[in-house]
Design a protein around this motif. Structure first.
Motif, PDB file in Angstrom:
ATOM      1  N   CYS A  17      -3.483  -4.603  29.874  1.00 12.36           N
ATOM      2  CA  CYS A  17      -2.969  -5.185  28.651  1.00 12.36           C
ATOM      3  C   CYS A  17      -4.250  -5.690  26.932  1.00 12.36           C
ATOM      4  O   CYS A  17      -5.093  -6.223  27.807  1.00 12.36           O
ATOM      5  CB  CYS A  17      -2.945  -7.125  28.715  1.00 12.36           C
ATOM      6  N   TRP A  18      -3.900  -5.235  26.277  1.00 12.75           N
ATOM      7  CA  TRP A  18      -4.666  -5.379  25.111  1.00 12.75           C
ATOM      8  C   TRP A  18      -3.362  -6.363  24.119  1.00 12.75           C
ATOM      9  O   TRP A  18      -2.591  -5.427  24.234  1.00 12.75           O
ATOM     10  CB  TRP A  18      -4.937  -4.369  24.477  1.00 12.75           C
ATOM     11  N   ARG A  19      -4.537  -6.820  22.782  1.00 12.94           N
ATOM     12  CA  ARG A  19      -3.923  -7.747  21.617  1.00 12.94           C
ATOM     13  C   ARG A  19      -3.588  -6.914  20.434  1.00 12.94           C
ATOM     14  O   ARG A  19      -4.943  -6.684  20.531  1.00 12.94           O
ATOM     15  CB  ARG A  19      -4.587  -8.863  21.468  1.00 12.94           C
ATOM     16  N   MET A  20      -3.252  -6.413  19.427  1.00 12.67           N
ATOM     17  CA  MET A  20      -3.313  -6.057  19.009  1.00 12.67           C
ATOM     18  C   MET A  20      -2.566  -6.256  17.236  1.00 12.67           C
ATOM     19  O   MET A  20      -1.476  -6.664  17.899  1.00 12.67           O
ATOM     20  CB  MET A  20      -2.566  -4.232  18.394  1.00 12.67           C
ATOM     21  N   GLU A  21      -3.892  -6.278  16.627  1.00 14.64           N
ATOM     22  CA  GLU A  21      -3.012  -7.176  14.990  1.00 14.64           C
ATOM     23  C   GLU A  21      -3.528  -6.106  13.967  1.00 14.64           C
ATOM     24  O   GLU A  21      -4.930  -5.972  13.873  1.00 14.64           O
ATOM     25  CB  GLU A  21      -3.683  -8.588  14.812  1.00 14.64           C
ATOM     26  N   VAL A  22      -2.726  -6.100  13.436  1.00 13.19           N
ATOM     27  CA  VAL A  22      -2.885  -5.316  11.802  1.00 13.19           C
ATOM     28  C   VAL A  22      -2.126  -6.170  10.790  1.00 13.19           C
ATOM     29  O   VAL A  22      -0.769  -6.550  10.731  1.00 13.19           O
ATOM     30  CB  VAL A  22      -2.143  -3.892  11.940  1.00 13.19           C
ATOM     31  N   PRO A  23      -2.970  -5.843   9.523  1.00  8.50           N
ATOM     32  CA  PRO A  23      -1.262  -6.467   8.806  1.00  8.50           C
ATOM     33  C   PRO A  23      -0.559  -5.640   7.776  1.00  8.50           C
ATOM     34  O   PRO A  23      -0.325  -4.475   8.357  1.00  8.50           O
ATOM     35  CB  PRO A  23      -2.673  -6.245   7.532  1.00  8.50           C
ATOM     36  N   LEU A  24       0.152  -6.640   7.574  1.00  8.41           N
ATOM     37  CA  LEU A  24       2.209  -5.619   7.491  1.00  8.41           C
ATOM     38  C   LEU A  24       1.860  -5.068   6.094  1.00  8.41           C
ATOM     39  O   LEU A  24       2.907  -3.739   6.026  1.00  8.41           O
ATOM     40  CB  LEU A  24       3.170  -6.916   6.945  1.00  8.41           C
ATOM     41  N   PHE A  25       0.984  -4.917   5.587  1.00 13.50           N
ATOM     42  CA  PHE A  25       0.878  -4.575   3.682  1.00 13.50           C
ATOM     43  C   PHE A  25      -0.357  -3.622   3.949  1.00 13.50           C
ATOM     44  O   PHE A  25      -1.404  -3.956   4.795  1.00 13.50           O
ATOM     45  CB  PHE A  25       0.161  -5.569   2.848  1.00 13.50           C
ATOM     46  N   PHE A  30       3.041   4.868   0.973  1.00 14.95           N
ATOM     47  CA  PHE A  30       3.748   6.159   0.333  1.00 14.95           C
ATOM     48  C   PHE A  30       3.696   5.744  -1.230  1.00 14.95           C
ATOM     49  O   PHE A  30       3.725   5.775  -2.100  1.00 14.95           O
ATOM     50  CB  PHE A  30       4.770   6.328   0.796  1.00 14.95           C
ATOM     51  N   ASN A  31       4.087   4.405  -1.449  1.00 16.39           N
ATOM     52  CA  ASN A  31       4.678   4.530  -2.966  1.00 16.39           C
ATOM     53  C   ASN A  31       3.924   3.659  -3.949  1.00 16.39           C
ATOM     54  O   ASN A  31       4.208   3.254  -5.501  1.00 16.39           O
ATOM     55  CB  ASN A  31       5.399   3.052  -2.735  1.00 16.39           C
ATOM     56  N   ARG A  32       2.139   3.572  -3.294  1.00 19.52           N
ATOM     57  CA  ARG A  32       1.166   3.665  -3.444  1.00 19.52           C
ATOM     58  C   ARG A  32       1.483   1.840  -4.479  1.00 19.52           C
ATOM     59  O   ARG A  32       0.723   1.418  -5.757  1.00 19.52           O
ATOM     60  CB  ARG A  32       0.799   4.281  -5.265  1.00 19.52           C
ATOM     61  N   ARG A  33       2.075   1.087  -3.561  1.00 25.84           N
ATOM     62  CA  ARG A  33       2.338  -0.843  -4.772  1.00 25.84           C
ATOM     63  C   ARG A  33       0.769  -0.795  -4.444  1.00 25.84           C
ATOM     64  O   ARG A  33       0.524  -0.994  -3.443  1.00 25.84           O
ATOM     65  CB  ARG A  33       3.535  -1.014  -3.988  1.00 25.84           C
ATOM     66  N   GLU A  34       0.522  -2.606  -5.257  1.00 27.70           N
ATOM     67  CA  GLU A  34      -0.573  -3.197  -5.190  1.00 27.70           C
ATOM     68  C   GLU A  34      -0.305  -4.328  -4.549  1.00 27.70           C
ATOM     69  O   GLU A  34      -1.319  -5.309  -4.172  1.00 27.70           O
ATOM     70  CB  GLU A  34      -1.526  -2.912  -6.548  1.00 27.70           C
ATOM     71  N   ASP A  35       1.054  -4.823  -4.789  1.00 21.38           N
ATOM     72  CA  ASP A  35       1.158  -6.009  -4.035  1.00 21.38           C
ATOM     73  C   ASP A  35       1.528  -5.866  -3.510  1.00 21.38           C
ATOM     74  O   ASP A  35       2.837  -5.418  -1.993  1.00 21.38           O
ATOM     75  CB  ASP A  35       1.772  -6.977  -5.101  1.00 21.38           C
ATOM     76  N   ASP A  36       0.618  -7.318  -2.682  1.00 20.83           N
ATOM     77  CA  ASP A  36       1.096  -7.460  -0.546  1.00 20.83           C
ATOM     78  C   ASP A  36       2.465  -8.253  -0.556  1.00 20.83           C
ATOM     79  O   ASP A  36       1.847  -9.267  -0.739  1.00 20.83           O
ATOM     80  CB  ASP A  36      -0.107  -8.029  -0.239  1.00 20.83           C
ATOM     81  N   ILE A  37       3.686  -7.672  -0.687  1.00 18.50           N
ATOM     82  CA  ILE A  37       4.834  -8.807  -0.825  1.00 18.50           C
ATOM     83  C   ILE A  37       4.909  -9.490   0.838  1.00 18.50           C
ATOM     84  O   ILE A  37       5.985 -10.109   0.566  1.00 18.50           O
ATOM     85  CB  ILE A  37       6.052  -7.714  -1.204  1.00 18.50           C
ATOM     86  N   PHE A  38       4.339  -9.043   1.483  1.00 18.54           N
ATOM     87  CA  PHE A  38       3.797  -9.826   3.092  1.00 18.54           C
ATOM     88  C   PHE A  38       2.803 -10.766   3.217  1.00 18.54           C
ATOM     89  O   PHE A  38       3.097 -11.387   3.942  1.00 18.54           O
ATOM     90  CB  PHE A  38       3.736  -8.839   4.349  1.00 18.54           C
ATOM     91  N   ALA A  39       2.721 -11.554   2.170  1.00 22.23           N
ATOM     92  CA  ALA A  39       1.473 -12.388   1.445  1.00 22.23           C
ATOM     93  C   ALA A  39       1.018 -12.675   3.187  1.00 22.23           C
ATOM     94  O   ALA A  39       0.538 -14.056   2.749  1.00 22.23           O
ATOM     95  CB  ALA A  39       2.350 -13.751   1.489  1.00 22.23           C
TER      96      ALA A  39
END
Length: 97
Positions: A17-25, A30-39
């Protein structure tokens, strides 16, 4: 359910087993959005691979979860026997952190 407890349970069936943790943003989205709507929230996943499979790929963002009883364990009486594990799959369980 805590990830470590879930990993311990999955290990009863002879999975590593491995734990994987990645940011949602993703700043390269693809849309080149700069604001992290996932805080800043992150996704946490449990990656489980049958022990008999040699892991020959990079598991980026993953940290192996060691067993309470040592690095590797064998199938317990509640888990399947070695002979019944012929068609096992890689399992990924995820949730938002």
């Amino acid at each position: 359910v805590q990830l470590a407890a879930l990993a311990e349970r999955v290990r009863e069936y002879s999975y590593r087993c491995w734990r994987m943790e990645v940011p949602l943003f993703n700043p390269q989205n693809f849309n080149r959005r700069e604001d992290d709507i996932f805080a800043g929230h992150r996704a946490v996943a449990l990656v489980a691979i049958p022990e008999e499979i040699d892991v020959d790929m990079a598991l980026d963002h993953c940290v192996e979860i060691a067993s309470r009883h040592g690095y590797k364990n064998t199938a317990s009486s509640t888990g399947p026997s070695r002979d019944s594990r012929m068609d096992r799959k890689i399992v990924v369980l995820a949730k938002r952190a």
